[in-house]
Write an enzyme that holds these catalytic residues in place. Structure first.
Site, PDB file in Angstrom:
ATOM      1  N   GLU A   1      -2.785 -16.279   3.602  1.00 12.95           N
ATOM      2  CA  GLU A   1      -3.647 -15.559   4.540  1.00 12.95           C
ATOM      3  C   GLU A   1      -4.783 -16.488   4.978  1.00 12.95           C
ATOM      4  O   GLU A   1      -5.453 -17.090   4.130  1.00 12.95           O
ATOM      5  CB  GLU A   1      -4.218 -14.320   3.872  1.00 12.95           C
TER       6      GLU A   1
ATOM      7  N   LYS B   1      -4.198 -15.214  -1.038  1.00  8.97           N
ATOM      8  CA  LYS B   1      -5.351 -14.713  -0.298  1.00  8.97           C
ATOM      9  C   LYS B   1      -6.618 -15.455  -0.731  1.00  8.97           C
ATOM     10  O   LYS B   1      -6.564 -16.396  -1.506  1.00  8.97           O
ATOM     11  CB  LYS B   1      -5.497 -13.208  -0.498  1.00  8.97           C
TER      12      LYS B   1
ATOM     13  N   LYS C   1       0.852  -1.189   0.000  1.00  7.00           N
ATOM     14  CA  LYS C   1       0.000   0.000   0.000  1.00  7.00           C
ATOM     15  C   LYS C   1       0.890   1.243   0.000  1.00  7.00           C
ATOM     16  O   LYS C   1       1.093   1.895   1.027  1.00  7.00           O
ATOM     17  CB  LYS C   1      -0.942  -0.014   1.197  1.00  7.00           C
TER      18      LYS C   1
END
Length: 281
Positions: free
Chosen positions: A198, A169, A137
């Site tokens: 994840e 993910k 990010k």
């Protein structure tokens, strides 16, 4: 992860060329108000406490624009600079100093902001083994620069991009047909590259563990669930905590014994440091 030197140098050159182009275009018309042969010296100060970061960008930018400008760093990269303290002196063509001021300060104000924030967060982890990681990010175009600044502040880099490690993910798991299938496919695609998964439930944690994940990210696990996960995994893979972590609960999360805590806020929520350049009389 660490940033390869070749990638760092390439990114710096791309960043400074873009910065010069967007600011100068076909010429700095305001600097032409200054006589062409006028020489000057200038001092750069910070108006707030900061951890200095961005020297390689400033050095490269000034070298590219006017290599005759002399650069004197009064503080070292990663060093604390107190509010109203000077950290850089420049000497050379007055026109050149005026032109490079903003693009140079833009790099320092942004990267120092990241380093300062990271250092503040890292201080909360003193005495614990947990390492603080960044994420993807980042500000578009400044990925490597911001990740560099994270390391200056004492943090560590998560994967640099989509090329150097797997982070599997929910959507990847669904597309691959399950956690074991996703991990097996990852090992087949790029043997030796880290594979992280994840997970949101205890069952998913067990699947990832049994399938040979290198790192498991515990997404929004409770404090007790993380403690239990650390005991259950017992070092068979690394554990990373992520989601709803702030400065207020950072140390509490780290005290569970997880190996890593990743936080997007380290790079996406920074407020630039207030800097100023002053010509010396």
């Amino acid at each position: 992860m660490s940033i390869p030197q070749s990638l760092l140098e390439q990114s710096i050159q791309i960043n400074i060329q873009q910065a010069l182009q967007e600011d100068i275009g076909d010429g700095d018309i305001t600097a032409l108000l200054t006589p062409e042969d006028e020489q000057a010296t200038a001092t750069i100060i910070t108006r707030e406490d900061m951890v200095l970061a961005g020297q390689p960008w400033v050095n490269a930018l000034i070298q590219a624009y006017d290599p005759n400008v002399k650069i004197e760093w009064l503080k070292q990269e990663g060093e604390q600079v107190q509010a109203n303290g000077a950290f850089l002196k420049l000497a050379g063509s007055a026109r050149s100093l005026l032109t490079v001021e903003r693009p140079a300060l833009n790099f320092v104000q942004t990267l120092s902001a990241v380093a300062t924030k990271v250092a503040h967060y890292v201080k909360e982890l003193e005495g614990l083994q947990t390492k603080l990681l960044d994420t993807r990010k980042t500000i578009p175009g400044l990925r490597i620069a911001q990740k560099y600044a994270v390391t200056v502040g004492g943090g560590q880099n998560h994967r640099l991009g989509l090329f150097d490690a797997f982070l599997i993910k929910e959507n990847h798991i669904m597309a691959a047909g399950g956690i074991p299938q996703a991990i097996a496919k990852a090992h087949e695609i790029a043997p030796g590259k880290p594979v992280e998964v994840e997970v949101e439930t205890w069952d998913e944690l067990n699947q990832a563990l049994e399938a040979g994940a290198d790192i498991v990210m515990l997404d929004n696990f409770s404090q007790q669930q993380m403690i239990d996960a650390v005991q259950h995994v017992a070092g068979r893979c690394k554990l990373e905590a992520s989601g709803n972590i702030t400065l207020a609960n950072l140390r509490e999360v780290a005290s569970t014994g997880v190996d890593y805590i990743s936080m997007g806020a380290l790079t996406k929520d920074v407020k630039a440091v207030d800097l100023s350049m002053r010509f010396n009389a």
